[in-house]
Design a protein around this motif. Structure first.
Motif, PDB file in Angstrom:
ATOM      1  N   CYS A   1     -41.363  21.898  56.030  1.00 34.80           N
ATOM      2  CA  CYS A   1     -41.182  20.472  55.759  1.00 34.80           C
ATOM      3  C   CYS A   1     -41.874  19.641  56.834  1.00 34.80           C
ATOM      4  O   CYS A   1     -41.763  19.922  58.029  1.00 34.80           O
ATOM      5  CB  CYS A   1     -39.687  20.144  55.722  1.00 34.80           C
TER       6      CYS A   1
ATOM      7  N   HIS B   1     -41.110  16.792  57.787  1.00 38.28           N
ATOM      8  CA  HIS B   1     -40.213  15.929  58.549  1.00 38.28           C
ATOM      9  C   HIS B   1     -39.854  16.585  59.876  1.00 38.28           C
ATOM     10  O   HIS B   1     -40.287  16.133  60.928  1.00 38.28           O
ATOM     11  CB  HIS B   1     -38.944  15.611  57.733  1.00 38.28           C
ATOM     12  N   ALA B   2     -39.111  17.659  59.817  1.00 39.31           N
ATOM     13  CA  ALA B   2     -38.710  18.311  61.075  1.00 39.31           C
ATOM     14  C   ALA B   2     -38.799  19.823  60.979  1.00 39.31           C
ATOM     15  O   ALA B   2     -38.211  20.520  61.804  1.00 39.31           O
ATOM     16  CB  ALA B   2     -37.313  17.880  61.480  1.00 39.31           C
ATOM     17  N   GLY B   3     -39.507  20.329  59.991  1.00 41.18           N
ATOM     18  CA  GLY B   3     -39.855  21.740  60.021  1.00 41.18           C
ATOM     19  C   GLY B   3     -38.926  22.708  59.314  1.00 41.18           C
ATOM     20  O   GLY B   3     -39.120  23.915  59.445  1.00 41.18           O
ATOM     21  N   CYS B   4     -37.917  22.252  58.579  1.00 44.81           N
ATOM     22  CA  CYS B   4     -37.118  23.201  57.798  1.00 44.81           C
ATOM     23  C   CYS B   4     -37.982  23.736  56.636  1.00 44.81           C
ATOM     24  O   CYS B   4     -39.073  23.230  56.380  1.00 44.81           O
ATOM     25  CB  CYS B   4     -35.868  22.522  57.242  1.00 44.81           C
TER      26      CYS B   4
ATOM     27  N   CYS C   1     -36.259  19.754  50.595  1.00 42.10           N
ATOM     28  CA  CYS C   1     -35.901  20.254  51.924  1.00 42.10           C
ATOM     29  C   CYS C   1     -34.383  20.191  52.076  1.00 42.10           C
ATOM     30  O   CYS C   1     -33.786  19.129  51.882  1.00 42.10           O
ATOM     31  CB  CYS C   1     -36.566  19.413  53.007  1.00 42.10           C
TER      32      CYS C   1
ATOM     33  N   CYS D   1     -32.594  20.302  54.709  1.00 44.59           N
ATOM     34  CA  CYS D   1     -32.044  19.749  55.953  1.00 44.59           C
ATOM     35  C   CYS D   1     -31.695  18.265  55.839  1.00 44.59           C
ATOM     36  O   CYS D   1     -30.591  17.854  56.163  1.00 44.59           O
ATOM     37  CB  CYS D   1     -33.007  19.982  57.113  1.00 44.59           C
ATOM     38  N   HIS D   2     -32.636  17.437  55.390  1.00 44.91           N
ATOM     39  CA  HIS D   2     -32.335  16.010  55.295  1.00 44.91           C
ATOM     40  C   HIS D   2     -32.750  15.428  53.953  1.00 44.91           C
ATOM     41  O   HIS D   2     -32.875  14.220  53.804  1.00 44.91           O
ATOM     42  CB  HIS D   2     -33.022  15.233  56.424  1.00 44.91           C
ATOM     43  N   GLY D   3     -33.020  16.315  53.008  1.00 48.10           N
ATOM     44  CA  GLY D   3     -33.202  15.832  51.649  1.00 48.10           C
ATOM     45  C   GLY D   3     -34.585  15.341  51.274  1.00 48.10           C
ATOM     46  O   GLY D   3     -34.739  14.693  50.235  1.00 48.10           O
ATOM     47  N   ALA D   4     -35.618  15.630  52.064  1.00 44.46           N
ATOM     48  CA  ALA D   4     -36.961  15.227  51.651  1.00 44.46           C
ATOM     49  C   ALA D   4     -37.327  15.959  50.357  1.00 44.46           C
ATOM     50  O   ALA D   4     -36.968  17.126  50.161  1.00 44.46           O
ATOM     51  CB  ALA D   4     -37.980  15.553  52.743  1.00 44.46           C
TER      52      ALA D   4
ATOM     53  N   PRO E   1     -36.749  11.479  54.277  1.00 45.06           N
ATOM     54  CA  PRO E   1     -37.394  10.895  55.465  1.00 45.06           C
ATOM     55  C   PRO E   1     -38.845  11.320  55.694  1.00 45.06           C
ATOM     56  O   PRO E   1     -39.522  10.730  56.520  1.00 45.06           O
ATOM     57  CB  PRO E   1     -36.521  11.418  56.605  1.00 45.06           C
TER      58      PRO E   1
HETATM   59  S1  FES Z   1     -36.680  18.793  57.978  1.00 50.92           S
HETATM   60 FE1  FES Z   1     -37.073  18.398  55.915  1.00 50.92          FE
HETATM   61  S2  FES Z   1     -36.168  16.519  55.508  1.00 50.92           S
HETATM   62 FE2  FES Z   1     -35.789  16.864  57.599  1.00 50.92          FE
END
Ligand code: FES
Length: 350
Positions: free
Chosen positions: A291, A293-296, A309, A311-314, A328
Protein backbone atom coordinates in the motif's frame (compact mmCIF):
# COMPACT_ATOMS: atom_id res chain seq x y z
CA UNK A 1 -9.44 23.79 32.58
CA UNK A 2 -13.19 23.83 32.14
CA UNK A 3 -12.72 25.04 28.57
CA UNK A 4 -10.49 22.05 27.84
CA UNK A 5 -12.89 19.50 29.29
CA UNK A 6 -14.31 18.44 25.87
CA UNK A 7 -10.78 17.87 24.57
CA UNK A 8 -9.85 15.92 27.70
CA UNK A 9 -12.96 13.73 27.47
CA UNK A 10 -12.51 13.10 23.76
CA UNK A 11 -8.85 12.12 23.69
CA UNK A 12 -9.12 10.24 26.99
CA UNK A 13 -12.09 8.19 25.88
CA UNK A 14 -10.62 7.61 22.42
CA UNK A 15 -7.36 6.24 23.77
CA UNK A 16 -9.15 4.08 26.33
CA UNK A 17 -11.40 2.72 23.59
CA UNK A 18 -8.51 2.21 21.16
CA UNK A 19 -6.58 0.14 23.71
CA UNK A 20 -9.59 -1.96 24.72
CA UNK A 21 -10.53 -2.42 21.08
CA UNK A 22 -7.15 -3.96 20.31
CA UNK A 23 -7.46 -6.40 23.21
CA UNK A 24 -11.18 -7.01 23.57
CA UNK A 25 -12.92 -6.46 20.27
CA UNK A 26 -10.46 -7.06 17.46
CA UNK A 27 -9.72 -10.76 16.99
CA UNK A 28 -6.90 -10.08 14.56
CA UNK A 29 -4.70 -7.46 16.19
CA UNK A 30 -2.61 -9.90 18.25
CA UNK A 31 -3.11 -12.83 15.88
CA UNK A 32 0.21 -12.69 14.07
CA UNK A 33 -1.06 -14.90 11.27
CA UNK A 34 -3.66 -12.30 10.32
CA UNK A 35 -3.23 -9.89 7.43
CA UNK A 36 -4.25 -7.06 9.77
CA UNK A 37 -2.23 -8.07 12.82
CA UNK A 38 0.21 -5.78 14.53
CA UNK A 39 2.94 -7.81 12.82
CA UNK A 40 1.56 -7.09 9.34
CA UNK A 41 1.22 -3.43 10.20
CA UNK A 42 4.75 -3.16 11.55
CA UNK A 43 6.10 -4.89 8.44
CA UNK A 44 4.21 -2.32 6.40
CA UNK A 45 5.60 0.59 8.41
CA UNK A 46 9.09 -0.83 7.93
CA UNK A 47 8.66 0.04 4.25
CA UNK A 48 7.74 3.65 4.71
CA UNK A 49 8.55 5.08 8.14
CA UNK A 50 11.58 7.15 9.12
CA UNK A 51 11.81 4.72 12.06
CA UNK A 52 12.18 1.78 9.63
CA UNK A 53 15.51 0.45 11.03
CA UNK A 54 14.11 0.42 14.57
CA UNK A 55 10.87 -1.19 13.44
CA UNK A 56 12.68 -3.93 11.50
CA UNK A 57 15.22 -4.81 14.16
CA UNK A 58 13.27 -4.29 17.37
CA UNK A 59 9.54 -4.12 16.79
CA UNK A 60 8.93 -6.73 14.10
CA UNK A 61 10.69 -9.61 15.96
CA UNK A 62 8.69 -8.72 19.09
CA UNK A 63 5.45 -7.78 17.37
CA UNK A 64 3.09 -9.48 19.83
CA UNK A 65 4.72 -7.81 22.83
CA UNK A 66 4.79 -4.46 21.03
CA UNK A 67 1.08 -4.77 20.23
CA UNK A 68 0.24 -5.67 23.82
CA UNK A 69 2.30 -2.79 25.23
CA UNK A 70 0.74 -0.31 22.82
CA UNK A 71 -2.75 -1.41 23.83
CA UNK A 72 -1.95 -1.23 27.56
CA UNK A 73 -0.26 2.15 27.13
CA UNK A 74 -3.33 3.50 25.35
CA UNK A 75 -5.58 2.24 28.15
CA UNK A 76 -3.31 3.81 30.79
CA UNK A 77 -3.25 7.15 28.96
CA UNK A 78 -7.04 7.10 28.63
CA UNK A 79 -7.53 6.28 32.32
CA UNK A 80 -5.06 8.94 33.46
CA UNK A 81 -6.54 11.69 31.32
CA UNK A 82 -10.15 10.86 32.19
CA UNK A 83 -9.65 10.46 35.95
CA UNK A 84 -6.99 13.12 36.40
CA UNK A 85 -4.67 10.58 38.05
CA UNK A 86 -1.04 11.23 37.10
CA UNK A 87 -2.63 13.59 34.62
CA UNK A 88 0.44 15.28 33.17
CA UNK A 89 2.33 12.00 32.88
CA UNK A 90 -0.63 10.48 31.04
CA UNK A 91 -0.94 13.50 28.74
CA UNK A 92 2.79 13.44 27.93
CA UNK A 93 2.49 9.68 27.31
CA UNK A 94 -0.45 10.30 24.98
CA UNK A 95 1.56 12.92 23.09
CA UNK A 96 4.51 10.52 22.77
CA UNK A 97 2.29 7.67 21.54
CA UNK A 98 0.58 9.96 19.03
CA UNK A 99 3.96 11.17 17.79
CA UNK A 100 5.00 7.53 17.37
CA UNK A 101 1.83 6.81 15.41
CA UNK A 102 2.48 9.89 13.29
CA UNK A 103 5.96 8.64 12.42
CA UNK A 104 4.63 5.22 11.46
CA UNK A 105 0.97 4.97 10.48
CA UNK A 106 0.47 8.56 9.33
CA UNK A 107 3.89 9.27 7.90
CA UNK A 108 2.87 8.79 4.29
CA UNK A 109 -0.38 10.73 4.49
CA UNK A 110 -0.24 13.72 2.17
CA UNK A 111 -1.09 16.44 2.77
CA UNK A 112 -0.17 15.96 6.41
CA UNK A 113 -3.46 17.40 7.66
CA UNK A 114 -5.34 14.32 6.48
CA UNK A 115 -3.45 12.29 9.09
CA UNK A 116 -5.15 11.99 12.47
CA UNK A 117 -2.20 11.45 14.78
CA UNK A 118 -0.63 14.91 14.73
CA UNK A 119 -3.81 16.60 16.05
CA UNK A 120 -3.96 14.01 18.85
CA UNK A 121 -0.34 14.76 19.75
CA UNK A 122 -1.05 18.48 19.92
CA UNK A 123 -4.21 17.88 21.94
CA UNK A 124 -2.23 15.94 24.51
CA UNK A 125 0.50 18.60 24.57
CA UNK A 126 -2.18 21.20 25.29
CA UNK A 127 -3.56 19.11 28.16
CA UNK A 128 -0.08 18.49 29.57
CA UNK A 129 0.64 22.22 29.52
CA UNK A 130 -2.70 23.24 31.02
CA UNK A 131 -3.03 20.51 33.66
CA UNK A 132 -6.41 19.51 35.04
CA UNK A 133 -6.80 22.56 37.27
CA UNK A 134 -8.06 20.31 40.10
CA UNK A 135 -11.38 19.90 38.31
CA UNK A 136 -13.10 16.59 37.66
CA UNK A 137 -10.35 14.55 39.30
CA UNK A 138 -10.57 11.49 41.53
CA UNK A 139 -7.21 11.98 43.29
CA UNK A 140 -8.56 13.62 46.49
CA UNK A 141 -11.29 10.99 46.79
CA UNK A 142 -8.70 8.24 46.33
CA UNK A 143 -6.48 9.68 49.06
CA UNK A 144 -9.42 9.89 51.42
CA UNK A 145 -10.17 6.22 50.80
CA UNK A 146 -6.56 5.28 51.46
CA UNK A 147 -6.16 7.44 54.57
CA UNK A 148 -5.37 5.53 57.80
CA UNK A 149 -8.39 4.67 59.93
CA UNK A 150 -8.97 4.65 63.64
CA UNK A 151 -9.67 1.34 65.42
CA UNK A 152 -13.36 2.28 65.21
CA UNK A 153 -13.14 2.34 61.45
CA UNK A 154 -13.21 6.13 61.09
CA UNK A 155 -10.68 8.04 59.08
CA UNK A 156 -7.96 9.67 61.16
CA UNK A 157 -8.75 13.37 61.23
CA UNK A 158 -5.21 14.72 61.08
CA UNK A 159 -3.62 12.82 58.21
CA UNK A 160 -0.53 14.61 56.90
CA UNK A 161 -0.85 15.45 53.20
CA UNK A 162 1.13 13.34 50.75
CA UNK A 163 4.23 14.83 49.21
CA UNK A 164 3.98 15.60 45.50
CA UNK A 165 6.32 12.71 44.66
CA UNK A 166 4.37 10.17 46.71
CA UNK A 167 1.10 11.44 45.28
CA UNK A 168 2.39 11.06 41.72
CA UNK A 169 3.74 7.59 42.51
CA UNK A 170 0.44 6.54 44.07
CA UNK A 171 -1.63 7.89 41.18
CA UNK A 172 0.65 6.44 38.49
CA UNK A 173 0.54 3.08 40.28
CA UNK A 174 -3.27 3.12 40.38
CA UNK A 175 -3.44 4.00 36.68
CA UNK A 176 -0.94 1.24 35.76
CA UNK A 177 -2.86 -1.27 37.90
CA UNK A 178 -6.13 -0.19 36.32
CA UNK A 179 -4.68 -0.66 32.82
CA UNK A 180 -3.39 -4.11 33.74
CA UNK A 181 -6.72 -5.17 35.22
CA UNK A 182 -8.60 -3.95 32.16
CA UNK A 183 -6.05 -5.70 29.94
CA UNK A 184 -6.56 -8.96 31.81
CA UNK A 185 -10.36 -8.82 31.75
CA UNK A 186 -10.42 -7.65 28.13
CA UNK A 187 -9.91 -11.15 26.73
CA UNK A 188 -12.82 -12.84 28.53
CA UNK A 189 -14.85 -9.71 27.81
CA UNK A 190 -14.09 -10.24 24.15
CA UNK A 191 -15.62 -13.69 24.21
CA UNK A 192 -18.82 -12.15 25.57
CA UNK A 193 -18.89 -9.08 23.34
CA UNK A 194 -17.88 -10.51 19.99
CA UNK A 195 -20.97 -12.64 19.48
CA UNK A 196 -23.05 -9.53 20.25
CA UNK A 197 -21.12 -7.28 17.89
CA UNK A 198 -21.92 -6.34 14.32
CA UNK A 199 -21.91 -9.26 11.93
CA UNK A 200 -18.52 -9.85 10.53
CA UNK A 201 -16.68 -8.19 13.38
CA UNK A 202 -15.37 -11.49 14.58
CA UNK A 203 -12.85 -12.77 12.16
CA UNK A 204 -13.29 -9.85 9.84
CA UNK A 205 -9.81 -9.38 8.51
CA UNK A 206 -9.87 -5.64 8.47
CA UNK A 207 -11.89 -5.01 11.53
CA UNK A 208 -9.25 -3.08 13.30
CA UNK A 209 -6.26 -1.41 12.78
CA UNK A 210 -5.04 -1.39 14.59
CA UNK A 211 -3.38 0.24 13.31
CA UNK A 212 -1.17 1.12 15.66
CA UNK A 213 -2.66 4.46 14.89
CA UNK A 214 -5.21 5.41 17.50
CA UNK A 215 -7.54 7.28 15.23
CA UNK A 216 -7.43 4.56 12.65
CA UNK A 217 -7.63 1.94 15.27
CA UNK A 218 -11.00 0.71 14.28
CA UNK A 219 -11.63 2.35 11.02
CA UNK A 220 -9.97 0.03 8.64
CA UNK A 221 -12.15 -1.24 5.88
CA UNK A 222 -12.24 -4.98 5.64
CA UNK A 223 -10.18 -6.57 2.97
CA UNK A 224 -12.95 -9.01 2.67
CA UNK A 225 -11.63 -10.45 -0.46
CA UNK A 226 -8.30 -11.38 0.94
CA UNK A 227 -9.45 -14.89 1.18
CA UNK A 228 -10.72 -14.72 -2.35
CA UNK A 229 -7.35 -14.32 -3.94
CA UNK A 230 -5.21 -17.27 -4.66
CA UNK A 231 -2.40 -18.50 -2.50
CA UNK A 232 0.91 -16.75 -2.74
CA UNK A 233 2.96 -18.11 -5.53
CA UNK A 234 6.41 -17.65 -6.96
CA UNK A 235 6.67 -19.53 -10.23
CA UNK A 236 3.80 -20.67 -12.38
CA UNK A 237 3.36 -24.45 -12.31
CA UNK A 238 5.17 -26.13 -15.15
CA UNK A 239 7.30 -23.09 -15.92
CA UNK A 240 10.98 -22.68 -15.16
CA UNK A 241 10.91 -18.95 -15.84
CA UNK A 242 11.41 -17.22 -12.45
CA UNK A 243 9.31 -14.32 -13.69
CA UNK A 244 6.31 -16.56 -14.45
CA UNK A 245 3.90 -15.82 -11.61
CA UNK A 246 0.81 -17.85 -12.40
CA UNK A 247 -1.70 -18.78 -15.01
CA UNK A 248 -4.80 -17.05 -16.26
CA UNK A 249 -6.82 -20.08 -15.14
CA UNK A 250 -5.68 -19.58 -11.55
CA UNK A 251 -6.45 -15.86 -11.62
CA UNK A 252 -9.82 -16.34 -13.27
CA UNK A 253 -10.80 -18.88 -10.64
CA UNK A 254 -10.32 -16.54 -7.66
CA UNK A 255 -10.47 -13.15 -9.35
CA UNK A 256 -6.96 -12.38 -8.17
CA UNK A 257 -3.76 -14.20 -7.44
CA UNK A 258 -1.00 -13.26 -5.02
CA UNK A 259 2.66 -13.78 -5.66
CA UNK A 260 6.04 -12.59 -4.49
CA UNK A 261 7.91 -10.14 -6.70
CA UNK A 262 11.03 -12.10 -7.66
CA UNK A 263 13.24 -9.22 -8.72
CA UNK A 264 13.34 -5.43 -8.78
CA UNK A 265 10.79 -4.19 -11.31
CA UNK A 266 10.20 -0.44 -11.47
CA UNK A 267 9.41 0.70 -7.93
CA UNK A 268 8.78 -2.85 -6.71
CA UNK A 269 11.52 -4.43 -4.63
CA UNK A 270 12.40 -8.13 -4.67
CA UNK A 271 10.28 -9.95 -2.09
CA UNK A 272 7.43 -7.43 -2.21
CA UNK A 273 3.97 -8.96 -2.25
CA UNK A 274 2.40 -8.73 -5.68
CA UNK A 275 -1.13 -9.33 -6.92
CA UNK A 276 -2.48 -10.05 -10.37
CA UNK A 277 -6.15 -9.26 -10.99
CA UNK A 278 -8.56 -10.44 -13.68
CA UNK A 279 -10.06 -7.28 -15.19
CA UNK A 280 -12.61 -9.04 -17.36
CA UNK A 281 -12.74 -9.52 -21.12
CA UNK A 282 -9.57 -11.60 -20.91
CA UNK A 283 -7.51 -8.74 -19.50
CA UNK A 284 -5.21 -8.96 -16.49
CA UNK A 285 -3.09 -6.49 -14.53
CA UNK A 286 -0.42 -7.01 -11.89
CA UNK A 287 0.53 -4.61 -9.10
CA UNK A 288 2.97 -4.30 -6.26
CA UNK A 289 0.63 -5.04 -3.34
CA UNK A 290 2.46 -2.74 -0.92
CA UNK A 291 0.00 0.00 0.00
CA UNK A 292 1.31 3.43 -0.93
CA UNK A 293 -0.02 4.90 2.31
CA UNK A 294 2.08 3.19 4.96
CA UNK A 295 3.12 -0.09 3.43
CA UNK A 296 0.56 -2.70 4.53
CA UNK A 297 -0.35 -5.40 2.00
CA UNK A 298 -3.52 -4.82 -0.01
CA UNK A 299 -5.95 -7.64 -0.74
CA UNK A 300 -8.56 -8.28 -3.39
CA UNK A 301 -12.17 -7.54 -2.56
CA UNK A 302 -14.22 -9.37 -5.19
CA UNK A 303 -17.47 -7.74 -4.03
CA UNK A 304 -16.19 -4.21 -4.53
CA UNK A 305 -13.82 -5.11 -7.37
CA UNK A 306 -11.15 -3.13 -5.57
CA UNK A 307 -7.82 -3.71 -3.92
CA UNK A 308 -8.33 -2.85 -0.26
CA UNK A 309 -5.73 -2.08 2.35
CA UNK A 310 -6.69 -3.60 5.70
CA UNK A 311 -4.73 -1.11 7.78
CA UNK A 312 -6.49 2.21 7.17
CA UNK A 313 -8.96 1.39 4.46
CA UNK A 314 -7.29 2.71 1.30
CA UNK A 315 -8.98 1.33 -1.83
CA UNK A 316 -7.40 1.11 -5.27
CA UNK A 317 -9.17 0.53 -8.57
CA UNK A 318 -7.30 -2.06 -10.65
CA UNK A 319 -9.33 -1.11 -13.73
CA UNK A 320 -7.98 2.42 -13.51
CA UNK A 321 -4.27 1.78 -13.03
CA UNK A 322 -4.82 1.11 -9.32
CA UNK A 323 -5.63 4.75 -8.64
CA UNK A 324 -6.72 5.33 -5.02
CA UNK A 325 -10.48 5.77 -4.76
CA UNK A 326 -10.90 5.83 -0.97
CA UNK A 327 -8.89 6.13 2.20
CA UNK A 328 -5.73 8.02 2.99
CA UNK A 329 -3.53 6.85 0.10
CA UNK A 330 -2.98 9.39 -2.66
CA UNK A 331 -0.56 7.49 -4.89
CA UNK A 332 -1.61 4.53 -7.08
CA UNK A 333 -0.14 1.10 -6.57
CA UNK A 334 2.90 0.42 -8.74
CA UNK A 335 1.82 -1.51 -11.81
CA UNK A 336 3.98 -4.44 -12.85
CA UNK A 337 4.17 -5.05 -16.62
CA UNK A 338 3.13 -8.56 -17.60
CA UNK A 339 2.99 -10.73 -20.69
CA UNK A 340 0.61 -13.67 -21.22
CA UNK A 341 1.64 -16.67 -23.29
CA UNK A 342 -0.83 -18.49 -25.59
CA UNK A 343 -0.94 -21.22 -22.92
CA UNK A 344 -2.07 -18.66 -20.36
CA UNK A 345 1.13 -18.33 -18.35
CA UNK A 346 1.47 -14.85 -16.87
CA UNK A 347 5.04 -13.58 -16.82
CA UNK A 348 6.42 -10.40 -15.32
CA UNK A 349 8.47 -8.26 -17.64
CA UNK A 350 11.49 -6.90 -15.80
S1 FES B 1 -1.17 1.35 4.98
FE1 FES B 1 -2.73 1.14 3.53
S2 FES B 1 -4.21 2.57 4.06
FE2 FES B 1 -2.64 2.84 5.52
Amino acid sequence: MGALLPLRLFVGFTFLYAGLDKLALDPTFLDLTSRTSILAQLQGYAHASPLAPLISTLAVPNAWLVGLLIALAEIAVGLGVLTGLAFRVAAVGGAALSALFFLTASWNVHPYYYGQDLPYALGFVTLAAAGHGDRYVVGPWLERQLAPRTPAGRRASATPPLSAERRLLLQAGVVALGALVLGVVARPLRDVLLPLGPAGRAGSPGSSAGTISTGGASSAAPASGAGGSGAAAGVAPGSSDPLAIGTTAEVAQAGAFEFQVPTAIGNAAPGDPGIVVALGSGKYAAFDAVCTHAGCTVGWDPGAGLLICPCHGAAFDPRNNAQPVAGPATVPLAELPIAISPAGVITLRA
